[in-house]
Motif scaffolding. Structure first.
Motif, PDB file in Angstrom:
ATOM      1  N   GLN A 213      61.446  50.680  12.898  1.00  0.00           N
ATOM      2  CA  GLN A 213      60.358  49.916  12.285  1.00  0.00           C
ATOM      3  C   GLN A 213      59.030  50.371  12.860  1.00  0.00           C
ATOM      4  N   GLU A 214      58.009  50.162  12.135  1.00  0.00           N
ATOM      5  CA  GLU A 214      56.652  50.486  12.587  1.00  0.00           C
ATOM      6  C   GLU A 214      55.788  49.233  12.484  1.00  0.00           C
ATOM      7  N   VAL A 215      54.865  49.085  13.421  1.00  0.00           N
ATOM      8  CA  VAL A 215      53.916  47.960  13.438  1.00  0.00           C
ATOM      9  C   VAL A 215      52.513  48.540  13.476  1.00  0.00           C
ATOM     10  N   GLN A 216      51.692  48.087  12.607  1.00  0.00           N
ATOM     11  CA  GLN A 216      50.310  48.564  12.538  1.00  0.00           C
ATOM     12  C   GLN A 216      49.387  47.452  13.010  1.00  0.00           C
ATOM     13  N   PHE A 217      48.654  47.715  14.077  1.00  0.00           N
ATOM     14  CA  PHE A 217      47.713  46.745  14.645  1.00  0.00           C
ATOM     15  C   PHE A 217      46.334  46.956  14.033  1.00  0.00           C
ATOM     16  N   LYS A 218      45.690  45.883  13.818  1.00  0.00           N
ATOM     17  CA  LYS A 218      44.285  45.960  13.399  1.00  0.00           C
ATOM     18  C   LYS A 218      43.418  46.175  14.613  1.00  0.00           C
ATOM     19  N   ALA A 219      42.240  46.708  14.388  1.00  0.00           N
ATOM     20  CA  ALA A 219      41.390  47.136  15.494  1.00  0.00           C
ATOM     21  C   ALA A 219      41.029  45.979  16.417  1.00  0.00           C
ATOM     22  N   TYR A 220      40.783  44.816  15.845  1.00  0.00           N
ATOM     23  CA  TYR A 220      40.315  43.716  16.710  1.00  0.00           C
ATOM     24  C   TYR A 220      41.463  43.142  17.549  1.00  0.00           C
ATOM     25  N   TYR A 221      42.735  43.516  17.206  1.00  0.00           N
ATOM     26  CA  TYR A 221      43.844  43.071  18.054  1.00  0.00           C
ATOM     27  C   TYR A 221      44.055  43.985  19.280  1.00  0.00           C
ATOM     28  N   LEU A 222      43.512  45.149  19.222  1.00  0.00           N
ATOM     29  CA  LEU A 222      43.744  46.103  20.329  1.00  0.00           C
ATOM     30  C   LEU A 222      43.020  45.638  21.592  1.00  0.00           C
ATOM     31  N   PRO A 223      43.669  45.724  22.750  1.00  0.00           N
ATOM     32  CA  PRO A 223      43.022  45.312  24.008  1.00  0.00           C
ATOM     33  C   PRO A 223      41.980  46.325  24.453  1.00  0.00           C
ATOM     34  N   LYS A 224      41.098  45.853  25.303  1.00  0.00           N
ATOM     35  CA  LYS A 224      40.085  46.751  25.880  1.00  0.00           C
ATOM     36  C   LYS A 224      40.759  47.657  26.932  1.00  0.00           C
ATOM     37  N   ASP A 225      39.932  48.519  27.526  1.00  0.00           N
ATOM     38  CA  ASP A 225      40.501  49.469  28.496  1.00  0.00           C
ATOM     39  C   ASP A 225      41.121  48.770  29.705  1.00  0.00           C
ATOM     40  N   ASP A 226      40.588  47.602  30.043  1.00  0.00           N
ATOM     41  CA  ASP A 226      41.105  46.914  31.229  1.00  0.00           C
ATOM     42  C   ASP A 226      42.097  45.816  30.875  1.00  0.00           C
ATOM     43  N   GLU A 227      42.516  45.715  29.576  1.00  0.00           N
ATOM     44  CA  GLU A 227      43.471  44.702  29.160  1.00  0.00           C
ATOM     45  C   GLU A 227      44.829  45.349  28.877  1.00  0.00           C
ATOM     46  N   CYS A 228      45.864  44.517  28.869  1.00  0.00           N
ATOM     47  CA  CYS A 228      47.219  45.033  28.715  1.00  0.00           C
ATOM     48  C   CYS A 228      47.909  44.333  27.552  1.00  0.00           C
TER      49      CYS A 228
END
Length: 254
Positions: free
Chosen positions: A17-32
């Motif tokens: 399966q594949e999951v596509q994240f929207k940009a605003y769901y992506l964490p910042k550089d210091d987030e996990c």
């Protein structure tokens, strides 16, 4: 963000399966991020390790697995840690053995140096003893030559005395076989005969003494030859025998 199960999912078949994240769901550089598996009752059945989105390196490897797989990995890690500890202990033991072997090597090197020094001293001692034996042998040869020369001279002298005695005996026989009818001549002959007999007795005694002297010289020569042979045997064996016993043996021979 929630991801629903596919409608055509079959439990006995694996499906990608594949999951596509929207940009605003992506964490910042210091987030996990972290993946979680939740059942219909809202109970978390599994979770991934936290991860980040950034440039890929050798250490940034994301593994998504089940809780059982995680436990298996943890067990494997535990076993690897135990094996690592055993290897560390073994390494410490080997290091100690290496240290002990280094110390033993240094001790052996010291002993080898001492052995070399002792060997050099023994070689010098053997050289000195060999020179001494060669000098003694040369003196024995010279003495043997002197004794042989004296024996030859004595033998020649004995032959001369024996020839002289034989001549005197023949002369005495001629005198005895002479004119026995002449009393004066007979008396004179008797007087000469007595003198010759005394001289003959003295000559025989002197000859016997010379013969004894010759026998003594021959015995001395025999003893000297034996000493020379023993000394030659000692010289031929100097590489296999210590210095002191041979030297004491040589003193015993002389």
């Amino acid at each position: 963000m929630w991801v629903a199960l596919p409608s055509d999912l079959k439990m006995d078949l694996a499906k990608q399966q594949e999951v596509q994240f929207k940009a605003y769901y992506l964490p910042k550089d210091d987030e996990c991020y972290q993946f979680c598996s939740v059942d219909q009752d809202g109970v978390v059945r599994g979770a991934s390790i936290p991860f980040q989105f950034r440039l890929e390196t050798e250490e940034d490897i994301l593994v998504v697995t089940t809780k059982g797989k995680v436990e298996e990995i943890e067990q494997h890690n535990k076993e690897l840690c135990e094996e690592n500890q055993e290897l560390k202990d073994s390494c410490a033991t080997l290091q100690k053995q290496n240290s002990d072997m280094q110390a033993e090597l240094k001790r052996k090197q010291g002993e080898l140096g001492t052995l070399h020094s002792t060997t050099n001293k023994l070689e010098e001692k053997v050289k000195d003893q060999k020179a001494y034996w060669e000098t003694e042998l040369l003196q024995l040869k010279e003495n043997n030559q002197k004794v042989s020369s004296e024996n030859e001279k004595m033998a020649i002298r004995v032959d001369q005395l024996q020839a002289q005695l034989l001549t005197q005996e023949k002369e005495m026989e001629k005198l005895v076989q002479g004119d026995r009818n002449k009393s004066e001549q007979l008396q004179h002959l008797k007087s000469e005969n007595d003198q010759l007999f005394i001289s003959l007795t003295e000559q025989k005694a002197h000859q016997k003494k010379l013969q004894q002297t010759v026998e003594e010289m021959k015995q001395k020569e025999t003893i000297t030859v034996k000493k020379q042979q023993k000394l030659m045997a000692c010289l031929s064996l100097h590489g296999y025998m210590g210095g002191s016993p041979i030297k004491e043996g040589m003193r015993a021979y002389f």
